[in-house]
Scaffold this motif. Structure first.
Motif, PDB file in Angstrom:
ATOM      1  N   ALA A 192     -20.970  73.232  22.130  1.00 56.97           N
ATOM      2  CA  ALA A 192     -20.631  73.895  20.868  1.00 56.97           C
ATOM      3  C   ALA A 192     -21.683  73.605  19.801  1.00 56.97           C
ATOM      4  CB  ALA A 192     -19.263  73.430  20.382  1.00 56.97           C
ATOM      5  N   PHE A 193     -21.823  74.553  18.872  1.00 55.87           N
ATOM      6  CA  PHE A 193     -22.715  74.408  17.732  1.00 55.87           C
ATOM      7  C   PHE A 193     -21.850  74.279  16.491  1.00 55.87           C
ATOM      8  CE2 PHE A 193     -25.997  76.365  14.761  1.00 55.87           C
ATOM      9  CZ  PHE A 193     -26.829  75.257  14.784  1.00 55.87           C
ATOM     10  N   LYS A 194     -21.979  73.166  15.800  1.00 56.34           N
ATOM     11  CA  LYS A 194     -21.090  72.827  14.686  1.00 56.34           C
ATOM     12  C   LYS A 194     -20.904  73.964  13.689  1.00 56.34           C
ATOM     13  CE  LYS A 194     -20.739  69.543  10.831  1.00 56.34           C
ATOM     14  NZ  LYS A 194     -21.360  68.349  10.198  1.00 56.34           N
ATOM     15  N   TRP A 195     -21.995  74.668  13.363  1.00 52.21           N
ATOM     16  CA  TRP A 195     -21.946  75.673  12.311  1.00 52.21           C
ATOM     17  C   TRP A 195     -21.328  76.981  12.780  1.00 52.21           C
ATOM     18  CZ3 TRP A 195     -22.532  72.429   8.764  1.00 52.21           C
ATOM     19  CH2 TRP A 195     -23.454  71.382   8.886  1.00 52.21           C
ATOM     20  N   TRP A 196     -21.098  77.128  14.094  1.00 52.93           N
ATOM     21  CA  TRP A 196     -20.422  78.322  14.620  1.00 52.93           C
ATOM     22  C   TRP A 196     -18.985  78.022  15.018  1.00 52.93           C
ATOM     23  CZ3 TRP A 196     -24.839  79.843  18.541  1.00 52.93           C
ATOM     24  CH2 TRP A 196     -25.962  80.263  17.810  1.00 52.93           C
ATOM     25  N   GLY A 197     -18.558  76.788  14.850  1.00 50.87           N
ATOM     26  CA  GLY A 197     -17.214  76.393  15.266  1.00 50.87           C
ATOM     27  C   GLY A 197     -17.300  75.428  16.430  1.00 50.87           C
ATOM     28  N   SER A 217     -23.108  69.951  18.733  1.00 54.67           N
ATOM     29  CA  SER A 217     -24.402  69.687  18.115  1.00 54.67           C
ATOM     30  C   SER A 217     -24.459  70.337  16.738  1.00 54.67           C
ATOM     31  CB  SER A 217     -25.535  70.242  18.991  1.00 54.67           C
ATOM     32  OG  SER A 217     -26.764  70.181  18.311  1.00 54.67           O
ATOM     33  N   ASP A 218     -25.169  69.694  15.815  1.00 58.86           N
ATOM     34  CA  ASP A 218     -25.358  70.293  14.495  1.00 58.86           C
ATOM     35  C   ASP A 218     -26.781  70.784  14.297  1.00 58.86           C
ATOM     36  OD1 ASP A 218     -26.763  67.955  14.261  1.00 58.86           O
ATOM     37  OD2 ASP A 218     -25.910  67.377  12.327  1.00 58.86           O
ATOM     38  N   ASP A 219     -27.564  70.783  15.377  1.00 62.19           N
ATOM     39  CA  ASP A 219     -28.962  71.185  15.308  1.00 62.19           C
ATOM     40  C   ASP A 219     -29.294  72.045  16.518  1.00 62.19           C
ATOM     41  OD1 ASP A 219     -31.883  70.637  14.247  1.00 62.19           O
ATOM     42  OD2 ASP A 219     -31.919  70.254  16.409  1.00 62.19           O
ATOM     43  N   MET A 220     -29.971  73.178  16.305  1.00 62.02           N
ATOM     44  CA  MET A 220     -30.223  74.108  17.399  1.00 62.02           C
ATOM     45  C   MET A 220     -31.167  73.533  18.451  1.00 62.02           C
ATOM     46  SD  MET A 220     -29.358  77.004  18.643  1.00 62.02           S
ATOM     47  CE  MET A 220     -28.502  77.762  17.259  1.00 62.02           C
ATOM     48  N   ILE A 221     -32.124  72.720  18.039  1.00 63.24           N
ATOM     49  CA  ILE A 221     -33.033  72.112  19.006  1.00 63.24           C
ATOM     50  C   ILE A 221     -32.266  71.150  19.902  1.00 63.24           C
ATOM     51  CG2 ILE A 221     -35.044  70.608  19.266  1.00 63.24           C
ATOM     52  CD1 ILE A 221     -36.163  71.817  16.715  1.00 63.24           C
ATOM     53  N   ALA A 222     -31.354  70.377  19.301  1.00 65.92           N
ATOM     54  CA  ALA A 222     -30.537  69.454  20.094  1.00 65.92           C
ATOM     55  C   ALA A 222     -29.603  70.221  21.021  1.00 65.92           C
ATOM     56  CB  ALA A 222     -29.729  68.550  19.171  1.00 65.92           C
ATOM     57  N   MET A 223     -29.067  71.333  20.553  1.00 64.91           N
ATOM     58  CA  MET A 223     -28.178  72.139  21.385  1.00 64.91           C
ATOM     59  C   MET A 223     -28.920  72.714  22.586  1.00 64.91           C
ATOM     60  SD  MET A 223     -25.866  75.389  20.271  1.00 64.91           S
ATOM     61  CE  MET A 223     -24.948  76.320  21.480  1.00 64.91           C
ATOM     62  N   HIS A 224     -30.110  73.202  22.347  1.00 61.52           N
ATOM     63  CA  HIS A 224     -30.950  73.704  23.444  1.00 61.52           C
ATOM     64  C   HIS A 224     -31.189  72.602  24.472  1.00 61.52           C
ATOM     65  CE1 HIS A 224     -35.280  74.747  24.792  1.00 61.52           C
ATOM     66  NE2 HIS A 224     -34.421  75.311  25.613  1.00 61.52           N
ATOM     67  N   ALA A 225     -31.469  71.403  23.981  1.00 64.33           N
ATOM     68  CA  ALA A 225     -31.712  70.280  24.890  1.00 64.33           C
ATOM     69  C   ALA A 225     -30.469  69.947  25.712  1.00 64.33           C
ATOM     70  CB  ALA A 225     -32.156  69.058  24.090  1.00 64.33           C
ATOM     71  N   ALA A 226     -29.284  70.041  25.086  1.00 65.42           N
ATOM     72  CA  ALA A 226     -28.043  69.743  25.801  1.00 65.42           C
ATOM     73  C   ALA A 226     -27.790  70.766  26.909  1.00 65.42           C
ATOM     74  CB  ALA A 226     -26.872  69.726  24.820  1.00 65.42           C
ATOM     75  N   VAL A 227     -28.019  72.039  26.615  1.00 66.97           N
ATOM     76  CA  VAL A 227     -27.840  73.081  27.640  1.00 66.97           C
ATOM     77  C   VAL A 227     -28.846  72.863  28.765  1.00 66.97           C
ATOM     78  CG1 VAL A 227     -27.914  75.562  28.108  1.00 66.97           C
ATOM     79  CG2 VAL A 227     -26.921  74.726  25.964  1.00 66.97           C
ATOM     80  N   ARG A 228     -30.066  72.560  28.398  1.00 62.56           N
ATOM     81  CA  ARG A 228     -31.126  72.325  29.391  1.00 62.56           C
ATOM     82  C   ARG A 228     -30.793  71.127  30.290  1.00 62.56           C
ATOM     83  NH1 ARG A 228     -36.600  71.079  30.427  1.00 62.56           N
ATOM     84  NH2 ARG A 228     -37.888  72.967  30.559  1.00 62.56           N
ATOM     85  N   ALA A 229     -30.102  70.141  29.695  1.00 62.86           N
ATOM     86  CA  ALA A 229     -29.746  68.938  30.450  1.00 62.86           C
ATOM     87  C   ALA A 229     -28.534  69.150  31.358  1.00 62.86           C
ATOM     88  CB  ALA A 229     -29.474  67.790  29.484  1.00 62.86           C
TER      89      ALA A 229
END
Length: 296
Positions: A192-197, A217-229
């Motif tokens: 999840a992305f904090k700013w989208w819910g 995640s509250d940061d798009m770069i961190a979110m991308h990294a989480a999906v990649r992981a």
């Protein structure tokens, strides 16, 4: 008050609420702010701030000083803007602010090509996720991801954007039975992305009623990294998800509309040669690459 510069310290403390934060905003040490404020209060014979456990609170005298500081700041900024607006040369400083992700995607490349054409323009790149103020002259140009650009600013729509659901190739392979079905009760993980819910969006829950959040995640770069992981399905801008060979779009899901990219400046500066030139150059470059942002 015989030193106009003292007002700058009063205003900084008022905005920050503490000496440490005021010092960071002014680029000086904590002790410098404390010394300047104490010296001013001693000369004026009155306290400007009450030092409370929760922070600095302006006294009635302090409120008067803060109001005066704001008026001085507004006049100085207005003068600076009027003088710069008379600049007709393709040279001099140019400060561009954008989120780090936008610099990574294309903006740094755009600036590099612009510098080749105009080597006498000194471009400073400020990769800031917080919104720097163009009215306060914290930057000359801002590249912002938004559907509602500030109406008091002047600018161009650079390109529209789409977003889509992505997952890592490994996560897809490990959960292929569930992810390839049009609807299933099998559990799947969602980033999840904090700013989208902080819960799975309805479009995902309709297909995966048992979708659960693995992390927020509250940061798009961190979110991308989480999906990649391999932490689960994530909704990313198409320019970010499509460009990563380790990711794939979630089968059966089409891109949906995302925020536009705008290039903005202060309206009084729109005719400054270097600013006007960069606005057009950058907007044309983004528009030429619109398929990258739309996921086509």
């Amino acid at each position: 008050m015989d030193n106009w510069d003292d007002l700058k310290f009063v205003l900084a403390v008022s905005k920050a609420g503490s000496l440490a934060k005021a010092a960071r905003s002014l680029g000086v040490t904590h002790s410098t702010v404390s010394r300047r404020l104490s010296a001013l209060e001693e000369r004026m014979g009155t306290r400007l701030f009450d030092r409370l456990p929760e922070g600095f609170t302006a006294t009635s005298a302090g409120q008067e000083a803060i109001a005066a500081a704001r008026r001085v700041e507004a006049e100085v900024l207005a003068l600076d803007t009027r003088i710069l607006a008379q600049d007709a040369e393709l040279e001099g400083p140019l400060r561009v602010t954008a989120a780090q992700l936008i610099f990574q995607a294309q903006l740094a490349e755009i600036i590099a090509r612009f510098k080749e054409l105009h080597p006498r323009i000194d471009v400073t790149m400020n990769a800031a996720n917080e919104v720097l103020s163009l009215h306060r002259r914290e930057a000359d140009i801002a590249v912002r991801v938004t559907d509602k650009p500030d109406e008091s600013l002047f600018g161009r729509l650079a390109t529209g954007q789409n977003r889509c659901f992505y997952t890592s190739k490994d996560y897809l392979r490990q959960n292929q039975d569930a992810l390839m079905e049009s609807a299933t009760m099998k559990p799947v993980k969602f980033v999840a992305f904090k700013w989208w819910g902080s819960t799975p969006p309805k479009t995902l829950r309709d297909r995966f009623p048992n979708a659960e959040v693995s992390t927020v995640s509250d940061d798009m770069i961190a979110m991308h990294a989480a999906v990649r992981a391999g932490m689960g399905i994530g909704r990313l801008p198409c320019f970010l998800g499509d460009a990563d060979p380790a990711l794939v779009r979630l089968p059966g899901m089409e891109p949906s509309r995302y925020f536009d990219i705008w290039i903005l400046t202060h309206p009084d500066l729109k005719n400054v040669a270097r600013i006007r030139s960069f606005l057009k150059f950058a907007a044309d470059a983004f528009k030429a690459n619109s398929s990258f942002y739309l996921g086509k």
